[in-house]
Scaffold this motif. Structure first.
Motif, mmCIF file in Angstrom:
data_model
loop_
_atom_site.group_PDB
_atom_site.id
_atom_site.type_symbol
_atom_site.label_atom_id
_atom_site.label_comp_id
_atom_site.label_asym_id
_atom_site.label_seq_id
_atom_site.Cartn_x
_atom_site.Cartn_y
_atom_site.Cartn_z
ATOM 1 N N GLN A 590 66.346 80.488 -20.093
ATOM 2 C CA GLN A 590 66.763 81.581 -19.972
ATOM 3 C C GLN A 590 67.923 82.360 -20.863
ATOM 4 N N GLU A 591 68.415 81.664 -21.720
ATOM 5 C CA GLU A 591 69.435 81.997 -22.630
ATOM 6 C C GLU A 591 69.087 83.283 -23.359
ATOM 7 N N LYS A 592 70.137 84.085 -23.307
ATOM 8 C CA LYS A 592 69.587 85.679 -24.264
ATOM 9 C C LYS A 592 70.274 85.548 -25.505
ATOM 10 N N ILE A 593 69.709 86.169 -26.405
ATOM 11 C CA ILE A 593 70.211 86.283 -27.898
ATOM 12 C C ILE A 593 70.157 87.797 -28.136
ATOM 13 N N CYS A 594 71.053 88.177 -29.314
ATOM 14 C CA CYS A 594 70.883 89.529 -29.606
ATOM 15 C C CYS A 594 70.226 89.648 -31.055
ATOM 16 N N LEU A 595 69.064 90.558 -31.046
ATOM 17 C CA LEU A 595 68.207 90.486 -32.238
ATOM 18 C C LEU A 595 68.544 91.900 -32.845
ATOM 19 N N THR A 596 68.751 91.878 -34.030
ATOM 20 C CA THR A 596 68.992 93.227 -35.093
ATOM 21 C C THR A 596 68.106 93.273 -36.187
ATOM 22 N N SER A 597 67.682 94.699 -36.250
ATOM 23 C CA SER A 597 66.680 94.829 -37.444
ATOM 24 C C SER A 597 67.692 95.037 -38.824
ATOM 25 N N ALA A 598 67.107 94.803 -39.707
ATOM 26 C CA ALA A 598 67.706 94.685 -41.133
ATOM 27 C C ALA A 598 68.281 96.062 -41.304
ATOM 28 N N ASP A 599 67.956 97.116 -40.912
ATOM 29 C CA ASP A 599 68.952 98.113 -41.221
ATOM 30 C C ASP A 599 69.778 98.636 -40.143
ATOM 31 N N GLU A 600 69.880 97.592 -39.124
ATOM 32 C CA GLU A 600 70.823 97.870 -37.886
ATOM 33 C C GLU A 600 70.714 98.946 -37.187
ATOM 34 N N THR A 601 69.631 99.521 -37.158
ATOM 35 C CA THR A 601 69.166 100.930 -36.200
ATOM 36 C C THR A 601 68.598 100.270 -35.007
ATOM 37 N N ASN A 602 67.938 99.039 -34.736
ATOM 38 C CA ASN A 602 67.432 98.450 -33.457
ATOM 39 C C ASN A 602 68.305 97.248 -33.239
ATOM 40 N N VAL A 603 68.652 97.261 -31.863
ATOM 41 C CA VAL A 603 69.473 96.215 -31.514
ATOM 42 C C VAL A 603 68.841 95.804 -30.223
ATOM 43 N N ILE A 604 68.371 94.670 -30.098
ATOM 44 C CA ILE A 604 67.666 94.095 -28.823
ATOM 45 C C ILE A 604 68.196 93.136 -28.266
ATOM 46 N N ILE A 605 68.704 93.112 -26.924
ATOM 47 C CA ILE A 605 69.115 91.589 -26.280
ATOM 48 C C ILE A 605 67.689 91.186 -25.438
ATOM 49 N N VAL A 606 67.464 90.025 -25.796
ATOM 50 C CA VAL A 606 66.165 89.284 -25.174
ATOM 51 C C VAL A 606 66.502 88.034 -24.990
ATOM 52 N N SER A 607 65.802 87.380 -23.874
ATOM 53 C CA SER A 607 66.074 86.067 -23.629
ATOM 54 C C SER A 607 64.870 85.114 -24.486
ATOM 55 N N TYR A 608 65.030 83.913 -24.452
ATOM 56 C CA TYR A 608 64.141 82.948 -24.993
ATOM 57 C C TYR A 608 62.836 82.997 -24.168
ATOM 58 N N GLN A 609 63.010 83.103 -22.798
ATOM 59 C CA GLN A 609 61.814 83.042 -22.056
ATOM 60 C C GLN A 609 60.946 84.365 -22.313
ATOM 61 N N GLU A 610 61.340 85.588 -22.412
ATOM 62 C CA GLU A 610 60.616 86.693 -22.731
ATOM 63 C C GLU A 610 60.042 86.614 -24.204
ATOM 64 N N LEU A 611 60.822 85.898 -25.398
ATOM 65 C CA LEU A 611 60.308 85.818 -26.626
ATOM 66 C C LEU A 611 59.031 84.746 -26.616
ATOM 67 N N LYS A 612 59.083 83.788 -25.450
ATOM 68 C CA LYS A 612 58.069 82.987 -25.589
ATOM 69 C C LYS A 612 56.856 83.696 -24.942
ATOM 70 N N ARG A 613 56.890 84.600 -24.006
ATOM 71 C CA ARG A 613 55.917 85.282 -23.670
ATOM 72 C C ARG A 613 55.227 85.915 -24.614
ATOM 73 N N CYS A 614 56.298 86.617 -25.382
ATOM 74 C CA CYS A 614 55.437 87.195 -26.554
ATOM 75 C C CYS A 614 54.877 86.652 -27.592
ATOM 76 N N PHE A 615 55.407 85.523 -27.654
ATOM 77 C CA PHE A 615 54.823 84.582 -28.673
ATOM 78 C C PHE A 615 53.409 84.216 -28.369
ATOM 79 N N ASP A 616 53.553 83.600 -27.074
ATOM 80 C CA ASP A 616 51.967 83.094 -26.570
ATOM 81 C C ASP A 616 51.139 84.153 -26.554
#
Length: 634
Positions: A590-616
């Motif tokens: 359930q831990e959340k992390i902050c993902l940032t694009s290379a140009d720093e225009t997109n900043v997304i806070i997402v949990s590992y659980q949501e990332l795993k769903r996207c991954f699968d």
């Protein structure tokens, strides 16, 4: 009434067998001589609890469902919290069992309120429950009672609502390396760095063995490319065609070769110019093939060949990379006047050396006893199969990681084959004599101890520098006692067997711990493989597939794990961060992390659980497309 009771007791065994076959058991009376009535109004007869979730025939999220082979885990984070209102679901009754008793505590802490309760109006004596007539029909209430004994007290529950203590455990839906176990942590020196991978010395040893197995030879023209079913022959020892082995009386050479049938690497021992005259000796070879011991190099097959342009016989053994002979391990250094073990009086040594001092390079007594235990175990197995080594020699003993093995077994059986030999007592006695000579040479750290003129000085050296037990064992073995056997040697070793056993077990525990660290690497490798299969994929469904939706989040996660930089713009490398992030992705925490694009225009806070769903989802989409393309089905 007495006769009726006797009748109950006489029919009890037959009834108990019938009940056990039906899948339930009854409880005997608390006192054998005076049966006690079962008071169903007491709280201990209430069911522990029956969970109100899930509905019948539906799996419970977060609870382990298992079959006879492998448990499976459902969604770990969706488990409902248990209720603690067990007493609200039962009727008021005499409090014969306090609420703090073990069964009540377990029931309160494990389950939700029960929607079932026993009918407390029917109190049935225990002796009637356990001693029913075989022809009497059992009521549902009697059949559903289950007993549990905790701290000497027996409690009764309804069978359909009874939950065993082991079923109260919950397990996570993922696996991860949990660190060093306490019994391993206190074995070795503590370090501040966390070790996630194999220790360097073990890795170096394994890589060295692999390099030897894959080694090849160049510029050698007198070795055939193929011998029988073996190819890629590599000589393991330098030999001269004119050198005759003193032990075998034939020129002897050793090769590493690959079996073309099973692809495994074996060790080939060749006797030059040997012509097999008596095929009956192969019966002894068959006996050697059946010998299995960690301290005896296994013999696999024997064959004759003319591939070397002569009549040669080849003995095929298991190949042990990095192994060296006992002679090369301990007896290669030439003794000088100062370190010679036979200068007992110290006359050839400088004054500073002193007399009777322990010599430099001398083996510790624990190492010698370890060799003794291993050799004695090998001789025990060998003689039990009615075989003999025809005497042991340091050049025919292999040492690998302090493990001693008897090598070249069966060669002398073929060379010295005598069909008229009726007993092996003399050759087996010679095994023990040579055993004592090898131990003596190890204690003196020199092969010169074999010489008869040095025997007295050697024994004196052992007497001055080692324990009386070792001195007594050596003197006993080299005295050529009549009818010697391994049962007479083992009591001389005594409790040192336990020391060797503890050493082997400690090493096994350390190796097992190293395996525990490596077993998770395959899982992380699969995660990396799937991740790179998804990222940067062009032209899957459309050009922008890898840059949109779930795939875009995974791309940002890849940059978060591998492409982070410091404040100065330098690459930030942290293996702990990489391993931890991949583990959390695989677990879907359930831990959340902050993902940032290379140009720093997109900043997304997402949990590992949501990332795993996207991954699968993304990987399953690729798999489905592959299946459809390959098999033509959706």
């Amino acid at each position: 009434m007495a006769s009726q009771s006797d009748q109950h007791f006489s029919s009890y065994p037959q009834q108990q067998q019938m009940n056990n076959r039906r899948g339930f058991s009854y409880v005997k009376a608390v006192t054998a001589n005076q049966p006690t009535d079962l008071n169903l109004a007491a709280r201990e007869f209430y069911p522990k609890a029956a969970p109100s979730f899930p509905p019948q025939n539906l799996p419970l999220a977060g609870v382990m469902h298992s079959n006879a082979t492998t448990p499976s885990f459902d969604m770990y984070s969706s488990m409902p919290k248990p209720s603690h209102n067990l007493l609200d679901a039962v009727h008021t009754s005499p409090a014969l069992t306090p609420s703090g008793s073990p069964p009540m505590q377990l029931g309160l802490a494990s389950h939700q309120p029960s929607s079932h309760s026993l009918n407390i109006t029917s109190a049935i004596p225990v002796h009637q429950l356990s001693l029913q007539q075989p022809t009497q029909q059992l009521t549902r209430q009697q059949a559903d009672l289950v007993q549990e004994s905790i701290q000497g007290t027996t409690y009764f529950y309804a069978k359909d609502e009874y939950v065993s203590p082991t079923s109260r455990q919950t397990f996570p839906g993922y696996s991860v390396y949990t660190g060093i176990p306490s019994h391993i942590y206190h074995m070795k020196p503590n370090t501040n760095s966390q070790d996630f991978f194999l220790q360097d010395e073990i890795k170096k040893e394994i890589l060295h063995k692999q390099a030897i197995v894959m080694s090849e030879v160049e510029g050698v023209t007198d070795i055939p490319s193929e011998v029988d079913k073996y190819c890629n022959l590599v000589p393991l020892e330098l030999f001269s065609k004119h050198h005759v082995s003193g032990r075998f009386r034939y020129t002897h050479s050793v090769y590493k070769a690959v079996n073309q049938k099973d692809g495994l690497t074996y060790c080939l021992h060749r006797l030059h110019g040997f012509k097999l005259t008596n095929p009956k000796c192969m019966t002894v070879i068959d006996q050697w093939k059946r010998v299995s011991s960690p301290h005896i190099v296994a013999l696999r097959e024997v064959f004759t060949t003319k591939a070397f342009n002569d009549n040669s016989i080849v003995f095929v053994y298991d190949f042990h990379p990095t192994a060296q002979t006992l002679a090369a391990r301990h007896f290669t250094n030439v003794s000088n006047g100062y370190s010679s073990p036979f200068n007992i009086d110290g006359s050839a040594r400088p004054f500073s050396a002193g007399k009777g001092a322990r010599h430099a390079g001398q083996l510790s007594e624990s190492s010698i006893w370890s060799y003794i235990i291993q050799l004695s175990g090998a001789l025990r197995i060998m003689h039990a199969h009615k075989l003999t080594a025809f005497g042991l020699h340091p050049t025919k003993l292999l040492v690998c990681n302090n493990k001693l093995q008897i090598n070249c077994n069966g060669i002398l059986d073929v060379i010295n084959f005598d069909s008229n030999m009726s007993t092996l007592s003399q050759p087996q006695a010679e095994d023990f004599h040579s055993f004592g000579m090898i131990v003596l040479a190890l204690a003196c750290n020199s092969e010169l101890a074999f010489r008869p003129e040095q025997l007295k000085a050697s024994l004196e050296h052992v007497k001055q520098n080692y324990s009386p037990d070792l001195n007594h064992l050596i003197r006993y073995l080299i005295s050529r006692p009549m009818d010697v056997n391994i049962n007479q040697v083992m009591p001389m070793i005594g409790a040192r067997f336990y020391v060797e056993l503890e050493s082997v077990e400690n090493r096994m525990l350390k190796i097992e711990h190293e395996l525990n660290k490596e077993v998770e690497n395959g899982r992380l490798f699969r995660a990396l493989t799937k991740l790179n299969t998804i990222l940067e994929r062009v032209g899957f469904t459309d050009i922008s597939w890898a840059e949109t939706g779930d795939r875009y989040l995974l791309k940002l996660f890849r940059d978060y794990v591998f492409h982070q930089t410091t404040e100065t713009g330098a690459p930030w490398l942290d293996m702990t961060h990489i391993v931890s992030s991949l583990n959390k992705l695989d677990a879907g925490v359930q831990e959340k992390i902050c993902l940032t694009s290379a140009d720093e225009t997109n900043v997304i806070i997402v949990s590992y659980q949501e990332l795993k769903r996207c991954f699968d989802n993304a990987f399953n989409e690729i798999v489905q497309a592959n299946v459809k393309q390959t098999y033509g089905t959706s």
